[in-house]
Design a protein around this motif. Sequence first.
Motif, PDB file in Angstrom:
ATOM      1  N   TRP A  51      -2.937   7.797  -1.833  1.00  0.00           N
ATOM      2  CA  TRP A  51      -2.624   6.781  -1.665  1.00  0.00           C
ATOM      3  C   TRP A  51      -3.044   5.601  -3.083  1.00  0.00           C
ATOM      4  CZ3 TRP A  51      -0.173   4.881   2.835  1.00  0.00           C
ATOM      5  CH2 TRP A  51      -0.217   5.637   3.792  1.00  0.00           C
ATOM      6  N   SER A  54       0.960  -1.041   0.065  1.00  0.00           N
ATOM      7  CA  SER A  54       0.029  -0.012  -0.124  1.00  0.00           C
ATOM      8  C   SER A  54       0.965   1.472   0.120  1.00  0.00           C
ATOM      9  CB  SER A  54      -1.072  -0.027   1.324  1.00  0.00           C
ATOM     10  OG  SER A  54      -1.752   1.174   1.257  1.00  0.00           O
ATOM     11  N   GLU A  69      -3.439   1.608  13.094  1.00  0.00           N
ATOM     12  CA  GLU A  69      -4.524   1.131  12.843  1.00  0.00           C
ATOM     13  C   GLU A  69      -6.044   1.695  12.291  1.00  0.00           C
ATOM     14  OE1 GLU A  69      -6.160  -3.512  13.108  1.00  0.00           O
ATOM     15  OE2 GLU A  69      -5.326  -2.709  14.774  1.00  0.00           O
ATOM     16  N   PHE A 110      -5.381   4.141   9.363  1.00  0.00           N
ATOM     17  CA  PHE A 110      -5.573   3.491   8.132  1.00  0.00           C
ATOM     18  C   PHE A 110      -7.097   3.101   7.782  1.00  0.00           C
ATOM     19  CE2 PHE A 110      -1.109   2.632   7.661  1.00  0.00           C
ATOM     20  CZ  PHE A 110      -0.743   2.986   6.134  1.00  0.00           C
TER      21      PHE A 110
END
Length: 194
Positions: free
Chosen positions: A79, A49, A123, A126
């Motif tokens: 991204w 990623s 976490e 994301f």
Amino acid sequence: MKIEPLLKYINKYVSLTHEETDFLVSKVIYRKYLKGQYLVQQGDVCKFSCFVISGCTKTFYMDEEGQEHIMMFSIEDWWTSDMSSYINQTPADFNIQFLENTELIMFPYDVIEDVYQHIPKLERFFRQIIEKAFIASQKRIVRNLSMTAKDRYVYFRDQYPQIEQRIPQYMVASYLGITKEFLSKIKSQLLTED
């Protein structure tokens, strides 16, 4: 490593300590790609990623007739990944190709769980990024179903002027799901309306 743009981006969502930043830097990869290279191709497993430091990518699907269907572009502070392939470690549905020489910060699949264990707030970070991407994807589907091609183009032009200036018109047309000839007609109409 040119990680500052990524850290600045992350800090919009969560704050990292010096120790967390050092750990993150030890786990990610900085890499340059040349225009025309691929991050992943259909059928391969997406291992990364990626956060775009500089440059431009296109994510596209190639159908059985060899027709390219562009799903998205990524530029600085965006991204890119085939998320289904990355998360599930299954063959990619999409190709990701570099439209310019591009610099990335890459999160390898084999270290992401370790990153989450050591920096739990990433976490959450994301999750928020993926939620935003999911919402954007849903809104794009609604636009494609409910708006005319002309309105879709105007929306694209207004929302992403920095992308339109950097890519060929046939790619804009592919992204909008129309032919480049039809896009030329739309642009001519808009010029006469102004």
